[in-house]
Design an enzyme around this catalytic site. Structure first.
Site, mmCIF file in Angstrom:
data_model
loop_
_atom_site.group_PDB
_atom_site.id
_atom_site.type_symbol
_atom_site.label_atom_id
_atom_site.label_comp_id
_atom_site.label_asym_id
_atom_site.label_seq_id
_atom_site.Cartn_x
_atom_site.Cartn_y
_atom_site.Cartn_z
ATOM 1 N N GLU A 258 4.129 -66.065 16.388
ATOM 2 C CA GLU A 258 5.016 -66.988 15.668
ATOM 3 C C GLU A 258 6.397 -66.381 15.791
ATOM 4 O OE1 GLU A 258 3.815 -69.723 13.909
ATOM 5 O OE2 GLU A 258 1.912 -69.180 14.805
ATOM 6 N N CYS A 297 11.900 -68.703 9.032
ATOM 7 C CA CYS A 297 11.669 -69.080 10.432
ATOM 8 C C CYS A 297 11.689 -70.591 10.614
ATOM 9 C CB CYS A 297 10.330 -68.526 10.888
ATOM 10 S SG CYS A 297 9.007 -68.974 9.767
HETATM 11 P P1 NAP Z 1 11.277 -58.255 14.761
HETATM 12 O O1 NAP Z 1 12.417 -57.317 14.799
HETATM 13 O O2 NAP Z 1 10.841 -58.894 16.016
HETATM 14 O O3 NAP Z 1 10.092 -57.456 14.080
HETATM 15 C C1 NAP Z 1 8.876 -58.087 13.806
HETATM 16 C C2 NAP Z 1 7.803 -57.060 13.640
HETATM 17 O O4 NAP Z 1 7.550 -56.413 14.882
HETATM 18 C C3 NAP Z 1 8.161 -55.934 12.661
HETATM 19 O O5 NAP Z 1 7.010 -55.598 11.918
HETATM 20 C C4 NAP Z 1 8.551 -54.799 13.582
HETATM 21 O O6 NAP Z 1 8.390 -53.542 12.987
HETATM 22 C C5 NAP Z 1 7.548 -55.014 14.677
HETATM 23 N N1 NAP Z 1 7.845 -54.350 15.938
HETATM 24 C C6 NAP Z 1 9.039 -54.221 16.554
HETATM 25 N N2 NAP Z 1 8.878 -53.573 17.716
HETATM 26 C C7 NAP Z 1 7.558 -53.284 17.836
HETATM 27 C C8 NAP Z 1 6.772 -52.613 18.813
HETATM 28 N N3 NAP Z 1 7.313 -52.116 19.922
HETATM 29 N N4 NAP Z 1 5.444 -52.479 18.588
HETATM 30 C C9 NAP Z 1 4.867 -52.999 17.479
HETATM 31 N N5 NAP Z 1 5.583 -53.631 16.523
HETATM 32 C C10 NAP Z 1 6.901 -53.783 16.705
HETATM 33 O O7 NAP Z 1 11.564 -59.460 13.746
HETATM 34 P P2 NAP Z 1 12.127 -59.368 12.261
HETATM 35 O O8 NAP Z 1 13.570 -58.995 12.361
HETATM 36 O O9 NAP Z 1 11.240 -58.577 11.370
HETATM 37 O O10 NAP Z 1 11.980 -60.876 11.791
HETATM 38 C C11 NAP Z 1 12.951 -61.847 12.017
HETATM 39 C C12 NAP Z 1 12.519 -62.781 13.123
HETATM 40 O O11 NAP Z 1 11.191 -63.246 12.888
HETATM 41 C C13 NAP Z 1 13.371 -64.031 13.182
HETATM 42 O O12 NAP Z 1 13.762 -64.226 14.507
HETATM 43 C C14 NAP Z 1 12.472 -65.150 12.708
HETATM 44 O O13 NAP Z 1 12.733 -66.397 13.270
HETATM 45 C C15 NAP Z 1 11.124 -64.658 13.071
HETATM 46 N N6 NAP Z 1 10.138 -65.200 12.140
HETATM 47 C C16 NAP Z 1 9.220 -66.091 12.568
HETATM 48 C C17 NAP Z 1 8.275 -66.588 11.677
HETATM 49 C C18 NAP Z 1 7.235 -67.563 12.088
HETATM 50 O O14 NAP Z 1 6.330 -67.843 11.308
HETATM 51 N N7 NAP Z 1 7.301 -68.081 13.259
HETATM 52 C C19 NAP Z 1 8.258 -66.149 10.365
HETATM 53 C C20 NAP Z 1 9.192 -65.241 9.973
HETATM 54 C C21 NAP Z 1 10.123 -64.765 10.873
HETATM 55 P P3 NAP Z 1 9.643 -52.722 12.394
HETATM 56 O O15 NAP Z 1 10.258 -53.569 11.332
HETATM 57 O O16 NAP Z 1 9.030 -51.488 11.872
HETATM 58 O O17 NAP Z 1 10.577 -52.501 13.537
#
Ligand code: NAP
Length: 522
Positions: A258, A297
């Site tokens: 997602e 999101c």
């Molecule tokens: P993100 O930076 O992509 O991080 C998401 C998750 O991935 C975090 O738990 C992060 O951990 C983890 N992660 C990052 N690099 C990783 C790796 N190499 N291996 C394993 N895990 C890794 O996103 P975010 O800033 O938390 O969230 C914002 C984004 O999420 C927005 O773009 C939003 O649109 C999207 N979103 C989508 C939905 C949906 O339902 N579609 C819902 C909410 C948000 P760390 O935090 O520890 O780095």
């Protein structure tokens, strides 16, 4: 909360990583809330614990028994929800924002508990259909069964919904009999940790069915294979990186993503000022911009209006945005809280700068905002920012997600023009049509459906009960094609089935009856 390393819950014990960890600051005061590190934690032991203790404990329970455990865990969260609201305030959430996450989380789990009790058989196998005859004599047939894979579910969650994001994934996995390892996003891991603590302390869930790792998960994917399931929520770039891991590309670990999306809302030509739909459109846009300070999101990033109504809509939205009060959660009169942190605010400012190349900023200032009840220099506060892009040929509004209180209003000329603009988002989680004209609604819903996981129609008839543009419902599919990640979560029992292995069984009718117990269940 102390500023020691935030604990993880692994292999049945609370454990802390070593080292300095990553500092997590209070979104309102800038003070350190906690530090996050998984250094030195044994993820291999956690995976083993899930595969053995967790899997076996869940296998001993029928679907309704698992539903009962889920319900008890959800009720424990409900009972202690105030603790989660208080922690959420440190992440910038007003009470209303916190409820979306916390009440939305246990509410989703309760809906799944009910679905599990009423909609799944009193056993551990789902028989999906009646036998399909495969020969003329009636001696050979086939039937589909769904069984629990010998694997685990790993959740990788986004920062904006630490409770709901965890529960909406945990619930179907638990019902399916698959133990879960949660990896929360670092900026709000302390909220997820507390929710896990409440569930663990409740004793509701079988040992090993829920574990938590706060911090990085280096090496975890090396331990996953074709029986395992990864549920990812976050940015498209992280989704792309994880999707290309050999666990997914070579060993076929199930991967559901997602990701971010540029959701639209369209106002119908019938909805001129004075019509209820005009006001509903304006209200919905302002709600989506301000709830969780736009860090949703599903928030409306692109608002399409008939060209002739562009001035009227923009002015009405500006007036409604002007009535918002930005400030500390809980402070008198505050209606919009802070972003999760200052680096998130920097990201939003950068994205807003790009949107500003395609349109004119008609409300807000990215650099300053009046703040109530907090120090504007310490907290991650940001003004709502409304852009107006008369020239819809520019790519930025259709490509750049500013993950904050930011939206762009754009004109359209007719339905084909609107549908081509909608499609330029390259796949979204949610869209909405605000109109009381059945023909227009039909054309837009059917034209936009292929690009969306969910489309909401808002009009005077449904408004009083409508759950709103931005709210995923556990009974309905959440997820979208293309840029939105291509995944599907929720959707009632569909999400449980997505965690089970579907197998076609072939044999004589007597053999099939012996294997399946007869008719489809329930
Ligand atoms: P993100 O930076 O992509 O991080 C998401 C998750 O991935 C975090 O738990 C992060 O951990 C983890 N992660 C990052 N690099 C990783 C790796 N190499 N291996 C394993 N895990 C890794 O996103 P975010 O800033 O938390 O969230 C914002 C984004 O999420 C927005 O773009 C939003 O649109 C999207 N979103 C989508 C939905 C949906 O339902 N579609 C819902 C909410 C948000 P760390 O935090 O520890 O780095």
């Amino acid at each position: 909360m102390s500023t020691d390393i935030l604990p993880s819950y692994l292999a049945g014990t609370w454990q802390t990583g070593t080292g300095e960890g990553r500092e997590v600051a209070d979104a309102v005061t800038g003070e350190t809330v906690t530090r996050v590190s998984s250094d030195g934690l044994d993820l291999g032991a956690a995976v083993d614990h899930a595969r053995t203790t967790g899997w076996n404990a869940l296998a001993e329970l029928t679907f309704p028994e698992r539903a009962g455990a889920l319900k008890a865990a959800a009720l424990a969260l409900q009972e202690r929800r105030q603790e989660l609201y208080d922690l959420s305030a440190r992440a910038g959430c007003t009470r209303a924002d916190a409820k979306v996450d916390v009440d939305g989380g246990f509410g989703t789990a309760l809906v799944y508990a009910s679905l599990g009790r009423k909609g799944l058989p009193d056993g551990t196998v789902v028989v999906e259909d009646d036998p399909v005859p495969l020969g003329k004599q009636g001696t050979f047939a086939g039937q589909h069964i769904l069984t629990t894979p010998r694997g685990i579910a790993v959740q990788v969650n986004a920062f904006n919904f630490p409770v709901w994001g965890m529960l909406e994934k945990l619930a179907p996995a638990l019902l399916a009999g698959v133990p879960t390892l949660v990896k929360p996003a670092t900026p709000t891991a302390y909220v997820a940790e507390h929710a896990v603590r409440i569930m663990v302390e409740s004793g509701a869930l079988p040992e090993g069915s829920l574990q938590l790792v706060c911090g990085g998960v280096d090496g975890l994917f090396d331990l996953l294979g074709g029986q395992d399931h990864v549920g990812f929520t976050g940015s498209a770039s992280t989704a792309a990186r994880l999707r290309s891991d050999p666990a997914v590309t070579e060993r076929s670990t199930h991967f559901n993503a997602e990701a971010d999306s540029l959701n639209f809302s369209a106002l119908g030509p019938d909805a001129t000022p004075g019509q209820p739909e005009f006001d509903l459109f304006v209200q919905a846009l302002v709600t989506e911009m301000s709830v969780k300070a736009g860090q949703k999101c599903t928030a409306i990033r692109r608002a399409f209006v008939p060209r002739g109504q562009l001035d009227a809509v923009t002015e009405a939205v500006e007036a409604a945005l002007d009535a918002l009060v930005v400030g500390a959660p809980g402070a008198e009169g505050v209606t919009m809280g802070a972003l999760v942190g200052r680096s998130q605010r920097d990201d939003v400012r950068t994205a807003a700068g790009r949107l500003g190349q395609a349109g004119r900023l008609v409300f807000g200032d990215p650099d300053t905002v009046a703040v109530t009840g907090a120090d504007a220099d310490r907290g991650a506060f940001l003004s709502p920012l409304l852009f107006r892009a008369d020239d819809t040929t520019r790519s930025e509004p259709h490509e750049v997600e500013a993950f904050g209180p930011v939206s762009t209003v754009m004109p359209y000329d007719d339905v084909p023009d609107l549908l081509s603009l909608v499609a330029r988002g390259r796949g979204s989680l949610a869209g909405s049509v605000v109109s009381h004209d059945g023909g227009f609604v039909r054309d837009v819903v059917l034209g936009a459906a292929a690009h969306h996981g969910r489309v909401l129609v808002l009009d005077r008839d449904a408004a009083a009960e409508s759950t709103g543009h931005g709210t995923p419902m556990p009974q309905l599919v959440h997820g979208g094609p293309g840029r939105a990640g291509g995944g599907q979560e929720e959707g009632g029992l569909r999400a449980v089935y997505a965690h089970l292995q579907r197998t076609a069984v072939q044999g004589s009718p007597a053999v099939l009856a012996a294997v399946t117990g007869g008719a489809p269940q329930p």
